[in-house]
Design a protein around this motif. Sequence first.
Motif, PDB file in Angstrom:
ATOM      1  N   UNK A  88      29.127  30.112  39.445  1.00  0.00           N
ATOM      2  CA  UNK A  88      30.233  29.405  38.803  1.00  0.00           C
ATOM      3  C   UNK A  88      29.869  28.964  37.393  1.00  0.00           C
ATOM      4  N   UNK A  89      28.586  28.657  37.180  1.00  0.00           N
ATOM      5  CA  UNK A  89      28.117  28.297  35.843  1.00  0.00           C
ATOM      6  C   UNK A  89      28.332  29.477  34.884  1.00  0.00           C
ATOM      7  N   UNK A  90      27.948  30.676  35.321  1.00  0.00           N
ATOM      8  CA  UNK A  90      28.165  31.862  34.503  1.00  0.00           C
ATOM      9  C   UNK A  90      29.638  32.122  34.251  1.00  0.00           C
ATOM     10  N   UNK A  91      30.467  31.899  35.278  1.00  0.00           N
ATOM     11  CA  UNK A  91      31.905  32.099  35.153  1.00  0.00           C
ATOM     12  C   UNK A  91      32.489  31.168  34.098  1.00  0.00           C
ATOM     13  N   UNK A  92      32.098  29.894  34.144  1.00  0.00           N
ATOM     14  CA  UNK A  92      32.634  28.904  33.213  1.00  0.00           C
ATOM     15  C   UNK A  92      32.169  29.177  31.782  1.00  0.00           C
ATOM     16  N   UNK A 254      24.172  34.274  38.140  1.00  0.00           N
ATOM     17  CA  UNK A 254      24.649  33.825  36.829  1.00  0.00           C
ATOM     18  C   UNK A 254      25.220  35.013  36.051  1.00  0.00           C
ATOM     19  N   UNK A 255      24.487  36.136  36.062  1.00  0.00           N
ATOM     20  CA  UNK A 255      24.958  37.343  35.380  1.00  0.00           C
ATOM     21  C   UNK A 255      26.263  37.845  36.001  1.00  0.00           C
ATOM     22  N   UNK A 256      26.367  37.740  37.343  1.00  0.00           N
ATOM     23  CA  UNK A 256      27.599  38.145  38.027  1.00  0.00           C
ATOM     24  C   UNK A 256      28.766  37.267  37.586  1.00  0.00           C
ATOM     25  N   UNK A 257      28.495  35.975  37.408  1.00  0.00           N
ATOM     26  CA  UNK A 257      29.524  35.059  36.922  1.00  0.00           C
ATOM     27  C   UNK A 257      29.972  35.404  35.510  1.00  0.00           C
ATOM     28  N   UNK A 258      29.012  35.723  34.644  1.00  0.00           N
ATOM     29  CA  UNK A 258      29.344  36.128  33.270  1.00  0.00           C
ATOM     30  C   UNK A 258      30.186  37.402  33.261  1.00  0.00           C
ATOM     31  N   UNK A 260      32.069  38.533  35.729  1.00  0.00           N
ATOM     32  CA  UNK A 260      33.395  38.208  36.271  1.00  0.00           C
ATOM     33  C   UNK A 260      34.257  37.559  35.195  1.00  0.00           C
ATOM     34  N   UNK A 261      33.642  36.683  34.373  1.00  0.00           N
ATOM     35  CA  UNK A 261      34.367  36.032  33.287  1.00  0.00           C
ATOM     36  C   UNK A 261      34.842  37.067  32.268  1.00  0.00           C
ATOM     37  N   UNK A 262      33.982  38.037  31.967  1.00  0.00           N
ATOM     38  CA  UNK A 262      34.343  39.094  31.017  1.00  0.00           C
ATOM     39  C   UNK A 262      35.551  39.884  31.535  1.00  0.00           C
ATOM     40  N   UNK A 263      35.496  40.251  32.819  1.00  0.00           N
ATOM     41  CA  UNK A 263      36.592  41.020  33.412  1.00  0.00           C
ATOM     42  C   UNK A 263      37.874  40.200  33.428  1.00  0.00           C
ATOM     43  N   UNK A 264      37.776  38.926  33.858  1.00  0.00           N
ATOM     44  CA  UNK A 264      38.955  38.056  33.895  1.00  0.00           C
ATOM     45  C   UNK A 264      39.532  37.879  32.495  1.00  0.00           C
ATOM     46  N   UNK A 265      38.647  37.724  31.511  1.00  0.00           N
ATOM     47  CA  UNK A 265      39.110  37.556  30.140  1.00  0.00           C
ATOM     48  C   UNK A 265      39.889  38.767  29.661  1.00  0.00           C
ATOM     49  N   UNK A 266      39.392  39.977  29.957  1.00  0.00           N
ATOM     50  CA  UNK A 266      40.078  41.185  29.551  1.00  0.00           C
ATOM     51  C   UNK A 266      41.420  41.361  30.263  1.00  0.00           C
TER      52      UNK A 266
END
Length: 271
Positions: A88-92, A254-258, A260-266
């Motif tokens: 979740x830290x990576x996601x945020x 953490x990398x998985x969260x990052x 996921x954030x990249x995909x959600x952002x796109x």
Amino acid sequence: MEWKNIYRGLLMGASDVIPGVSGGTIAVLLGIYDRLIASINGLMTKDWKKHLGFLIPLGVGVACAVLLLSRVIEWLFEHYPGPTQFFFLGLIIGIIPYLFHQAEVRTKFKANHYILLVIGALVVGSMLFLHENEGVIIEEMTFSTYVLLFFSGFIASAAMILPGISGSFILLVIGVYATVISAISNLQIDVIAVVGIGIVLGIITMSKVINYFLVNYRSATFALIIGLVIGSVFVVFPGWPDSTALVLLSVLTFAAGLFAAYVLGKVEYKA
């Protein structure tokens, strides 16, 4: 019906079970926060059908996540609390650049907006100093217990709809988190109903306040929201792992969260 809101609701519902992670934060990450607030307020207008089309799939996703994932989340936090929080830290952290883009920080933010951003971060960050009180599971239900559970749901839901402030964490502070999670896991209908009514009324009340500020002070409101999200980074951070295996696992999550954030952002922000 916006059926893709079911997956958005699943993410929001899963986060609401976790102390330290806010469903409001996930709504911001998904790019639907302002629409969520507007839809809740729009239920009493002539366009109520359109708003229901947005809210019903979202609500289905949230309910399914809370009912189906509560045991999974409990298991993850019992066996792998650090790596779970690092996800979740990576996601945020990964989605913060998209928030700056959505708020048009470079062109619309002035000095007072940055001050609000810092205030938001400090407000959420200060939750680190609140005392958590998980308490025991309340088994004997009395009138006063139901009153406590109702107002706990009301207060927690006001926190749930604010980015960065975890409703589950508020329940921990009040001391009823264990009771509520146990009731969900065991389908204890009376407790679920009382807390649920409190949550619904709390969300309706708080959404009206937030909607007013989004409509009349959009940039200032987004500045505060971004600050709340940044502050949640400090609350979610679990500390450094104490073994090499956990360090590696935490880095991966953490990398998985990052990612996921990249995909959600796109997908969500079209950025």
